[in-house]
Design a protein around this motif. Structure first.
Motif, short mmCIF file in Angstrom:
data_model
loop_
_atom_site.label_atom_id
_atom_site.label_comp_id
_atom_site.label_asym_id
_atom_site.label_seq_id
_atom_site.Cartn_x
_atom_site.Cartn_y
_atom_site.Cartn_z
N PRO A 22 0.80 -1.38 -0.07
CA PRO A 22 -0.20 0.09 0.11
C PRO A 22 0.78 1.37 0.15
O PRO A 22 1.90 1.43 0.37
N ARG A 23 0.28 2.20 -0.52
CA ARG A 23 1.06 3.56 -0.70
C ARG A 23 1.19 4.16 0.78
O ARG A 23 0.05 4.52 1.43
N LEU A 24 2.12 4.72 1.15
CA LEU A 24 2.43 5.46 2.29
C LEU A 24 2.01 7.01 2.06
O LEU A 24 2.54 7.61 1.04
N ASP A 107 -0.01 -0.58 8.70
CA ASP A 107 -0.62 -1.74 8.96
C ASP A 107 -0.10 -3.08 8.01
O ASP A 107 -0.75 -3.91 7.87
N TYR A 108 1.04 -2.83 7.45
CA TYR A 108 1.43 -4.03 6.98
C TYR A 108 3.14 -4.09 7.26
O TYR A 108 3.46 -2.89 7.38
N PRO A 109 3.66 -4.99 7.02
CA PRO A 109 5.15 -5.09 7.54
C PRO A 109 6.02 -4.39 6.57
O PRO A 109 6.31 -4.69 5.13
N THR A 110 6.82 -3.65 7.13
CA THR A 110 7.65 -2.60 6.33
C THR A 110 8.45 -1.71 7.38
O THR A 110 8.29 -2.09 8.55
N SER A 111 9.58 -1.19 6.85
CA SER A 111 10.49 -0.61 7.82
C SER A 111 10.45 0.92 7.12
O SER A 111 10.58 1.19 5.92
N SER A 120 0.26 -4.57 11.22
CA SER A 120 -1.03 -5.06 11.14
C SER A 120 -2.05 -4.06 11.63
O SER A 120 -1.72 -3.24 12.58
N PRO A 121 -3.32 -4.07 11.41
CA PRO A 121 -4.14 -3.43 12.07
C PRO A 121 -4.23 -3.44 13.39
O PRO A 121 -4.46 -2.51 14.23
N THR A 150 7.17 8.57 12.54
CA THR A 150 7.64 9.16 11.15
C THR A 150 6.66 9.77 10.38
O THR A 150 6.71 10.26 9.36
N ALA A 151 5.36 9.90 11.14
CA ALA A 151 4.17 10.48 10.64
C ALA A 151 3.83 10.22 9.14
O ALA A 151 3.35 10.91 8.55
N ARG A 152 4.04 9.07 8.98
CA ARG A 152 3.53 8.21 7.99
C ARG A 152 2.43 7.03 8.20
O ARG A 152 2.81 6.29 8.88
N TYR A 153 1.48 6.86 7.17
CA TYR A 153 0.49 5.98 7.46
C TYR A 153 0.11 5.28 5.92
O TYR A 153 0.53 5.79 4.98
N THR A 154 -0.93 4.45 6.13
CA THR A 154 -1.60 3.98 4.99
C THR A 154 -3.11 4.65 5.23
O THR A 154 -3.49 5.06 6.09
N ALA A 155 -3.65 4.67 4.07
CA ALA A 155 -5.18 5.06 4.21
C ALA A 155 -6.14 4.44 5.11
O ALA A 155 -6.86 4.80 5.82
N SER A 156 -5.57 2.93 5.03
CA SER A 156 -6.31 2.06 6.02
C SER A 156 -5.87 2.27 7.28
O SER A 156 -6.75 2.27 8.16
N SER A 157 -4.74 2.54 7.85
CA SER A 157 -4.37 2.70 8.98
C SER A 157 -4.73 4.30 9.53
O SER A 157 -5.07 4.24 10.87
N ILE A 158 -4.95 5.26 8.66
CA ILE A 158 -5.78 6.58 9.01
C ILE A 158 -7.34 5.96 9.57
O ILE A 158 -7.62 6.62 10.25
N THR A 159 -7.84 5.28 8.75
CA THR A 159 -9.16 4.86 8.72
C THR A 159 -9.09 4.22 10.17
O THR A 159 -10.19 4.45 10.95
#
Length: 243
Positions: A22-24, A107-111, A120-121, A150-159
């Motif tokens: 997913p896009r950050l 909400d997905y595995p990344t660094s 994860s959610p 880091t102030a970065r999210y996915t759209a789904s984690s913002i939801t």
């Protein structure tokens, strides 16, 4: 032979797209400008880990400048005296949620910047709720804003964060690039803030040069006549995600 390679290449491309991460997003935030009077600026500070930068806190206290401080549970645990100072001045400091363990709310595995994300959610929810619980346990009101590491999210984690009852705290001016700027550059960044801007900087790195510049930038803004506000004192819209 080549007529078989083309469909195969297309199939591989489609499969790669389907499994792409997913896009950050990095939300931007301005406070509303529907007011009469001096320019208004919201100063926000992250207290991730480490200690407290008294160069900044002393300026805020001495000059009676309100600010929103995003604290982690980890920072609260190791900086009880500084936390007590914030709590003793509720007219100046709004304490908000920076998470439990300073884990990116993705909400997905990344660094991100070398920091392992929640992944994860469910882990995002634990990071948000753990930070809030620590703030309330310290004696502060229930937080209403959240800013993840880091102030970065996915759209789904913002939801997911919104579902938990929080607004995501974006910003419009990055005052210190994670406290890595030099003093002069940080001073110029902060001093360049204008009406409606939300400034982000760090108040947990007393050994970094950036803190001295942030403090000077705040003083320059005050001298120019701006009115400082906390996020709680504004009608701030929901942030706008940007790449």
């Amino acid at each position: 032979m080549y007529r078989f390679l083309v469909p195969l290449a297309c199939a591989l491309s489609i499969a790669a797209s389907a499994t792409a991460a997913p896009r950050l997003v990095e939300p931007r935030l301005h406070i509303d400008k529907e007011h009469i009077g001096p320019a208004r600026i919201a100063l926000t500070f992250d207290a991730c880990m480490g200690r407290v930068d008294m160069r900044i806190l002393d300026v805020l206290l001495r000059e009676r400048i309100p600010a929103t401080i995003f604290v982690t549970a980890r920072w609260l645990q190791h900086n009880r005296q500084a936390a007590a100072t914030l709590l003793a001045h509720p007219d100046l400091f709004e304490i908000e949620n920076h998470g439990a363990m300073h884990v990116p709310a993705v909400d997905y595995p990344t660094s991100i910047y070398g920091i392992t994300a929640a992944g994860s959610p469910q882990a995002v929810a634990r990071e948000v709720e753990g930070g809030a619980a620590a703030i309330v346990a310290a004696g502060a009101p229930q937080p209403r804003w959240f800013r993840g590491a880091t102030a970065r999210y996915t759209a789904s984690s913002i939801t997911e964060i919104s579902r938990l009852g929080y607004k995501v705290a974006g910003y419009s001016i990055n005052g210190d690039d994670g406290s890595l700027l030099g003093a002069r550059a940080a001073e110029q960044r902060v001093a360049a803030a204008r009406d409606g801007d939300v400034v982000i900087a760090h108040i947990n790195q007393p050994s970094h040069a950036a803190g001295a510049g942030v403090a000077k930038g705040i003083l320059a803004l005050k001298k120019s006549g701006v009115h400082f506000v906390r996020l709680a004192d504004t009608v701030a819209p929901h942030p706008t995600p940007v790449l």
